[in-house]
Design an enzyme around this catalytic site. Structure first.
Site, PDB file in Angstrom:
ATOM      1  CB  CYS A  12      -0.845  -0.007   1.267  1.00  0.00           C
ATOM      2  SG  CYS A  12       0.188  -0.022   2.743  1.00  0.00           S
ATOM      3  CG  HIS A  41       3.655  -6.274  11.521  1.00  0.00           C
ATOM      4  ND1 HIS A  41       2.504  -5.824  12.110  1.00  0.00           N
ATOM      5  CD2 HIS A  41       4.645  -6.002  12.411  1.00  0.00           C
ATOM      6  CE1 HIS A  41       2.790  -5.317  13.292  1.00  0.00           C
ATOM      7  NE2 HIS A  41       4.082  -5.400  13.496  1.00  0.00           N
ATOM      8  CB  CYS A  96       0.780   4.863   7.482  1.00  0.00           C
ATOM      9  SG  CYS A  96      -0.503   5.103   6.240  1.00  0.00           S
ATOM     10  CD  GLU A 126      -3.328   1.195  13.106  1.00  0.00           C
ATOM     11  OE1 GLU A 126      -2.950   0.471  12.167  1.00  0.00           O
ATOM     12  OE2 GLU A 126      -4.458   1.704  13.161  1.00  0.00           O
ATOM     13  CB  SER A 222       0.806  -9.044   8.159  1.00  0.00           C
ATOM     14  OG  SER A 222      -0.077  -8.319   7.333  1.00  0.00           O
ATOM     15  CG  ASN A 224      -2.910  -5.886   5.595  1.00  0.00           C
ATOM     16  OD1 ASN A 224      -2.962  -6.331   4.471  1.00  0.00           O
ATOM     17  ND2 ASN A 224      -1.749  -5.514   6.156  1.00  0.00           N
ATOM     18  CB  SER A 266       3.361  -5.584   5.131  1.00  0.00           C
ATOM     19  OG  SER A 266       2.567  -6.625   5.659  1.00  0.00           O
TER      20      SER A 266
HETATM   21  S1  SF4 Z   1      -2.322  -0.706   5.531  1.00  0.00           S
HETATM   22 FE1  SF4 Z   1      -1.464   0.597   7.155  1.00  0.00          FE
HETATM   23  S2  SF4 Z   1       0.373   1.477   6.189  1.00  0.00           S
HETATM   24 FE2  SF4 Z   1      -0.932   0.731   4.525  1.00  0.00          FE
HETATM   25  S3  SF4 Z   1      -2.166   2.524   3.884  1.00  0.00           S
HETATM   26 FE3  SF4 Z   1      -3.340   1.308   5.391  1.00  0.00          FE
HETATM   27  S4  SF4 Z   1      -2.875   2.334   7.336  1.00  0.00           S
HETATM   28 FE4  SF4 Z   1      -1.300   2.955   5.896  1.00  0.00          FE
END
Ligand code: SF4
Length: 310
Positions: A12, A41, A96, A126, A222, A224, A266
């Site tokens: 991202c 991560h 970020c 975070e 990670s 996400n 990531s």
């Molecule tokens: S996943 Fe985390 S680092 Fe990537 S854009 Fe979203 S908030 Fe920002």
């Protein structure tokens, strides 16, 4: 075998910026460059930077006085910033901007004397950073059941915020429970789950039903990436969260399967390519790219570096 290659996937804008920041810091300042917690991560990214001279620390005490210290994409609490200033560290802040946005919302709500309910995962970098903005104002919830257990004195002003990398569906379930229990609760002006998390989840939601197996490239820590694998499983498809091709187990596949391949925010594209090559070698897989949305988000380098590379 057919591979459906999901898009958007992988890095991202926040991760791209953090990685570029660390590359440039090593070039400009030499090694070691210290990094508070993992830069992002991902095992491959962290290993690569260790080899290039980055030193990842879990405590400010580990950084020599006056050294360069980079804050990762996940952000840090004001207490960490205070400790870093005390040790006279030279800070490069790669937080970020979408995480910073949540910090700023927390500061504003706390100033207005709200109690803040943060929807997030206990112990995530975070979450620690965000709650550190106003430790006395925050309560963390991870599930609708946590919401049922909340107790506040009558008349308490309540608001909620969320971690940026949550499952959109899980977060909505918790928000609905919060609103049912506390009808006066207010939320952030604009939702906190970031565009990259939402887009990667949307792609998995739309494309998983066309596959028998889903491979999510990403590390176990990670957030996400974990959510992508969970989402695929919720639609009834076998899903595996893997760091790279060496984690693949051939017993997962039948030769004529359709395999959806995606990657967390990531995970580098090189590990995606490695997996595709693996499936091509073993099953003669063909690849079809499916993009459900274009992403054109870019975050500038931290100001500490912008002044040096003008
Ligand atoms: S996943 Fe985390 S680092 Fe990537 S854009 Fe979203 S908030 Fe920002």
């Amino acid at each position: 075998m057919k591979i459906i290659l999901a898009s958007p996937r992988g890095f991202c804008a926040g991760v791209n910026m953090a990685i570029e920041t660390l590359e440039l810091s090593i070039r400009l300042f030499g090694t070691p460059v210290y990094v508070y917690h993992e830069i992002v991560h991902n095992k491959y990214v962290v290993e690569r930077f260790k080899q290039e001279g980055a030193v990842f620390v879990n405590s400010i005490d580990e950084v020599p006085n006056g050294a360069h210290l980079l804050y990762s994409a996940h952000g840090v609490s004001p207490e960490i910033r205070r400790q870093a200033t005390e040790r006279n560290l030279q800070i490069i802040d790669a937080t970020c901007p979408l995480v910073t946005k949540v910090h700023l919302e927390a500061v504003r709500f706390a100033k207005e004397r709200y109690k803040i309910i943060l929807i997030g995962h206990d112990g995530h970098d975070e979450v620690l950073g965000t709650m550190g903005e106003a430790p006395d104002a925050f309560t963390l919830v991870e599930s609708p059941e946590d919401v049922d257990r909340l107790q506040f004195p009558p008349g308490t002003r309540l608001c909620y915020l969320t971690q940026t990398t949550l499952s959109v569906d899980d977060a909505n379930r918790i928000i609905r429970r919060l609103k049912a229990r506390f009808p006066e609760i207010v939320g952030p002006p604009k939702e906190d789950i970031c565009y990259a998390t939402q887009n990667r989840q949307e792609a998995v939601r739309l494309l998983s039903p066309q596959a028998q197996v889903v491979l999510v490239l990403g590390s176990k820590n990670s957030s996400n990436s974990q959510r992508l694998a969970e989402l695929a499983r919720e639609s009834g498809v076998a899903a595996h969260l893997i760091d790279g091709a060496s984690d693949i187990d051939l017993s997962w596949f039948k030769p004529d399967d359709t395999v959806l391949v995606t990657a967390g925010a990531s995970a580098p594209e090189s590990v995606v390519a490695e997996c595709i090559e693996f499936l091509q070698t073993h099953y003669g897989a063909t690849v079809q790219s499916r993009s459900i949305r274009e992403e054109e988000v870019y975050f500038p380098l931290p100001k500490e570096l912008r002044v040096l590379v003008k």
